[in-house]
Each structure stands twice: as structure tokens, then as C-alpha cells.
Write a protein that holds these residues in place. Structure first.
Motif, mmCIF file in Angstrom:
data_model
loop_
_atom_site.group_PDB
_atom_site.id
_atom_site.type_symbol
_atom_site.label_atom_id
_atom_site.label_comp_id
_atom_site.label_asym_id
_atom_site.label_seq_id
_atom_site.Cartn_x
_atom_site.Cartn_y
_atom_site.Cartn_z
ATOM 1 N N THR A 38 10.653 40.712 97.478
ATOM 2 C CA THR A 38 9.965 39.860 96.497
ATOM 3 C C THR A 38 10.867 39.515 95.318
ATOM 4 O O THR A 38 11.981 40.035 95.202
ATOM 5 C CB THR A 38 8.728 40.594 95.946
ATOM 6 N N ASN A 39 10.354 38.676 94.422
ATOM 7 C CA ASN A 39 11.066 38.334 93.186
ATOM 8 C C ASN A 39 11.489 39.583 92.449
ATOM 9 O O ASN A 39 10.689 40.503 92.303
ATOM 10 C CB ASN A 39 10.133 37.577 92.236
ATOM 11 N N GLY A 40 12.733 39.568 91.984
ATOM 12 C CA GLY A 40 13.179 40.673 91.140
ATOM 13 C C GLY A 40 13.613 41.908 91.901
ATOM 14 O O GLY A 40 13.921 42.939 91.294
ATOM 15 N N ALA A 41 13.676 41.836 93.226
ATOM 16 C CA ALA A 41 14.059 43.016 94.011
ATOM 17 C C ALA A 41 15.542 43.365 93.855
ATOM 18 O O ALA A 41 15.952 44.491 94.142
ATOM 19 C CB ALA A 41 13.729 42.792 95.483
ATOM 20 N N GLY A 42 16.346 42.379 93.422
ATOM 21 C CA GLY A 42 17.776 42.644 93.225
ATOM 22 C C GLY A 42 18.670 41.934 94.229
ATOM 23 O O GLY A 42 19.873 42.206 94.302
ATOM 24 N N LYS A 43 18.116 40.991 94.974
ATOM 25 C CA LYS A 43 18.893 40.323 96.026
ATOM 26 C C LYS A 43 19.998 39.434 95.435
ATOM 27 O O LYS A 43 21.154 39.520 95.842
ATOM 28 C CB LYS A 43 17.959 39.469 96.911
ATOM 29 N N THR A 44 19.607 38.597 94.467
ATOM 30 C CA THR A 44 20.597 37.707 93.842
ATOM 31 C C THR A 44 21.658 38.521 93.111
ATOM 32 O O THR A 44 22.853 38.217 93.181
ATOM 33 C CB THR A 44 19.886 36.742 92.864
ATOM 34 N N THR A 45 21.220 39.562 92.435
ATOM 35 C CA THR A 45 22.166 40.440 91.724
ATOM 36 C C THR A 45 23.187 41.012 92.712
ATOM 37 O O THR A 45 24.389 41.080 92.409
ATOM 38 C CB THR A 45 21.394 41.580 91.022
ATOM 39 N N THR A 46 22.723 41.383 93.889
ATOM 40 C CA THR A 46 23.633 41.932 94.899
ATOM 41 C C THR A 46 24.679 40.887 95.296
ATOM 42 O O THR A 46 25.886 41.174 95.296
ATOM 43 C CB THR A 46 22.825 42.383 96.148
ATOM 44 N N ASP A 162 22.164 32.074 99.118
ATOM 45 C CA ASP A 162 21.078 32.615 98.302
ATOM 46 C C ASP A 162 19.888 31.659 98.330
ATOM 47 O O ASP A 162 19.938 30.577 97.738
ATOM 48 C CB ASP A 162 21.551 32.854 96.867
ATOM 49 N N GLU A 163 18.854 32.051 99.021
ATOM 50 C CA GLU A 163 17.608 31.284 99.117
ATOM 51 C C GLU A 163 17.808 29.825 99.478
ATOM 52 O O GLU A 163 17.356 28.939 98.745
ATOM 53 C CB GLU A 163 16.832 31.401 97.803
ATOM 54 N N PRO A 164 18.447 29.557 100.612
ATOM 55 C CA PRO A 164 18.676 28.158 100.970
ATOM 56 C C PRO A 164 17.387 27.373 101.212
ATOM 57 O O PRO A 164 17.404 26.156 101.112
ATOM 58 C CB PRO A 164 19.502 28.255 102.262
HETATM 59 P P1 ATP Z 1 14.589 36.342 92.909
HETATM 60 O O1 ATP Z 1 14.204 36.065 94.291
HETATM 61 O O2 ATP Z 1 13.466 36.129 91.939
HETATM 62 O O3 ATP Z 1 15.882 35.735 92.479
HETATM 63 P P2 ATP Z 1 15.994 38.798 93.292
HETATM 64 O O4 ATP Z 1 15.595 39.775 94.326
HETATM 65 O O5 ATP Z 1 17.140 37.920 93.618
HETATM 66 O O6 ATP Z 1 14.769 37.932 92.889
HETATM 67 P P3 ATP Z 1 17.406 39.490 90.922
HETATM 68 O O7 ATP Z 1 17.480 38.079 90.443
HETATM 69 O O8 ATP Z 1 18.621 40.093 91.458
HETATM 70 O O9 ATP Z 1 16.241 39.630 91.994
HETATM 71 O O10 ATP Z 1 16.830 40.394 89.727
HETATM 72 C C1 ATP Z 1 16.738 41.810 89.801
HETATM 73 C C2 ATP Z 1 16.256 42.363 88.461
HETATM 74 O O11 ATP Z 1 17.259 42.154 87.469
HETATM 75 C C3 ATP Z 1 15.003 41.701 87.924
HETATM 76 O O12 ATP Z 1 14.209 42.684 87.326
HETATM 77 C C4 ATP Z 1 15.511 40.715 86.903
HETATM 78 O O13 ATP Z 1 14.567 40.488 85.900
HETATM 79 C C5 ATP Z 1 16.727 41.425 86.371
HETATM 80 N N1 ATP Z 1 17.741 40.472 85.906
HETATM 81 C C6 ATP Z 1 18.309 39.473 86.647
HETATM 82 N N2 ATP Z 1 19.219 38.799 85.920
HETATM 83 C C7 ATP Z 1 19.248 39.374 84.703
HETATM 84 C C8 ATP Z 1 19.983 39.145 83.495
HETATM 85 N N3 ATP Z 1 20.913 38.179 83.431
HETATM 86 N N4 ATP Z 1 19.734 39.954 82.448
HETATM 87 C C9 ATP Z 1 18.807 40.944 82.518
HETATM 88 N N5 ATP Z 1 18.085 41.224 83.608
HETATM 89 C C10 ATP Z 1 18.290 40.453 84.691
#
Ligand code: ATP
Length: 238
Positions: A38-46, A162-164
Motif C-alpha cells: 500500500t501507500n507509504g510501504a517504502g517501495k519508492t524509497t527502496t 516505479d508504478e508504471p
Molecule cells: P507510494 O506508493 O505512496 O509511493 P511507497 O510504498 O512507495 O508508497 P514511500 O514513498 O517509499 O512508499 O514512503 C515510505 C514512507 O516514507 C512513508 O511513510 C512516507 O511518508 C515517508 N517518506 C517518503 N518520502 C519522504 C520524504 N522526502 N521525507 C520524509 N518522509 C518521507
């Protein structure tokens, strides 16, 4: 065989907030591997960390036999890791052809570049038809095609998407997903982040389910597609 990409106990924090809390997974050459959640799981961060845009707080990333610690983003592209980011980030005022050229910014082999532009046009014929137009005039789905075509211009060993499918009509989404399958059959290795779990798991060799910064479940695409907890949480079943 060692994997093309090995991620071991990766941790990433934004200040005090840990967004990725020690995840491990690998991608074998030739596979499509998906991260869902789901949103915020950390996928984009990875993905941003794998690209060198964020610095890990801990753990290890080994790509093609090389540890990536401290290697800047442009050098990571040169090693063969390309990233088509969420939200596409194409250059709207430049033409489609110019956007594709920019994807080859590290290359100087003109003939090879021309060949790869031709390949992008074969994958996505609409890009050829509109090649001289400003990229900003493309629809969302067409911009996604351009972002994928541009990422392929670095001839990556691993393509990260990332989310194409984000914001696309069902028909456009189908097109993007069938292109991923086609790229895989041509030998491209792909790490796919998707919110559309059904579509991603249907075509992936392996999948990992992320929840609040952790991998909570891993398996083949097929296994996860039939897993009861995945069906309830991500495929909208009761
Ligand atoms: P989405 O599908 O919504 O992009 P995601 O799985 O890719 O979700 P991330 O975008 O990696 O999730 O976010 C993981 C966590 O890190 C979330 O709690 C988000 O709020 C937090 N986060 C992301 N970017 C930042 C930032 N630049 N500064 C602070 N917190 C962040």
C-alpha cells in the motif's frame, strides 16, 4: 549463480523516520521481480536508494557483483541500473526524440543509440508518430511509454519501473504490462513497483509484499496471486 541484484537488510531513514526497516530480496538476471504494497510501504524509497538518490542507513546493496555503497547516482546508471521514476519526469518542452536521446547521455556510440531509438519506436509506435512533438503534449499513458523508452536508452542490465500503471486507463495499463512481458522475453531484467498487485503478480517471476517498511511475504508471482492474505489485502476480495 549469484543474483544480478542482492539487497540485504537495507534500512533507509528520512531524518528520524525509518521508511525502510531492514529488507532483503534479490533479482536474478532475466527475471521480473515486483514489490507490491500500500501507500507509504517504502517501495519508492527502496528504488530511490538503489538508484543512489538516497543514502542507506544500513545494509548492503550488491549490483552485478559490485557493492553500491557510496557510488553516486550517475555512476550507478553507468553500471547498468536504470530507473523510470514515479510520476515519469519527462522533459515536457523537449521533443519525444530529444527525451529519448537524453536517456543515452552516458553513451557515445551513435549507431547504437540510433538502433535503440528505433527499438523504442518499435515497442511504442506512437512515439515514432509524435517524435518531433513536445513531450508535454503526450497523454499520461504515452508519457509513461516515453519514460520507459528513455530508461531503456542506457541499455540497462536492470530496469526499475516505479508504478508504471499509475493513473492509466485499463487499455493503456494493458499495453504497459504487455510491454513489460515483451521486454522480459527479450532478456531485460525488471524490478517493478506497483500498486496494481493483480497486474504485477500476473506477470512477475517473484514478488515481495511490503508493509510499513518491511517485506512481510515473498513468493512466486503465482503463489502470491493465490495467497489468501494477499487476495484479501491487495486484490479487493473478502
Ligand atoms: P507510494 O506508493 O505512496 O509511493 P511507497 O510504498 O512507495 O508508497 P514511500 O514513498 O517509499 O512508499 O514512503 C515510505 C514512507 O516514507 C512513508 O511513510 C512516507 O511518508 C515517508 N517518506 C517518503 N518520502 C519522504 C520524504 N522526502 N521525507 C520524509 N518522509 C518521507
Amino acid at each position: 549463480m549469484t543474483a544480478l541484484l542482492e539487497v540485504e537488510d537495507l534500512r533507509v531513514a528520512y531524518g528520524k523516520i525509518e521508511a525502510v526497516k531492514g529488507i532483503s530480496f534479490s533479482v536474478e538476471a532475466g527475471q521480473v521481480v515486483t514489490l507490491i504494497g500500500t501507500n507509504g510501504a517504502g517501495k519508492t524509497t527502496t528504488l530511490r536508494t538503489l538508484s543512489g538518490l538516497l543514502k542507506p542507513a544500513g545494509g548492503r546493496i550488491v549490483f552485478d557483483g559490485k557493492p553500491l555503497d557510496g557510488i553516486p547516482a550517475h555512476k550507478i546508471v553507468a553500471l547498468g541500473l536504470a530507473h523510470s521514476p514515479e510520476g515519469r519526469h519527462i522533459f515536457p518542452r523537449l521533443s519525444i526524440a530529444e527525451n529519448l536521446q537524453l536517456g543515452a547521455f552516458l553513451r557515445s556510440d551513435k549507431a547504437g543509440i540510433a538502433q535503440d531509438i528505433e527499438r523504442a519506436y518499435e515497442l511504442f509506435p506512437i512515439l515514432r508518430e509524435r517524435s518531433k512533438q513536445a513531450a508535454g503534449t503526450l497523454s499520461g499513458g504515452e508519457q509513461q511509454m516515453l519514460a520507459m523508452g528513455r530508461a531503456l536508452m542506457s541499455r540497462p542490465k536492470l530496469l526499475m519501473l516505479d508504478e508504471p500503471s499509475m493513473g492509466l486507463s485499463p487499455i493503456m495499463m494493458q499495453k504497459i504490462m504487455s510491454t513489460i512481458t515483451e521486454l522480459r522475453s527479450q532478456g531485460t531484467t525488471i524490478l517493478l513497483v506497483e500498486q496494481n498487485a493483480q497486474a504485477a503478480l500476473s506477470l512477475a517471476d517473484r514478488g515481495h509484499v511490503m508493509e510499513v517498511g518491511k517485506v512481510v511475504l515473498s513468493g512466486s508471482g503465482e503463489q502470491l496471486l493465490h495467497d489468501e492474505s494477499v487476495r484479501k489485502a491487495y486484490l479487493g476480495e473478502d
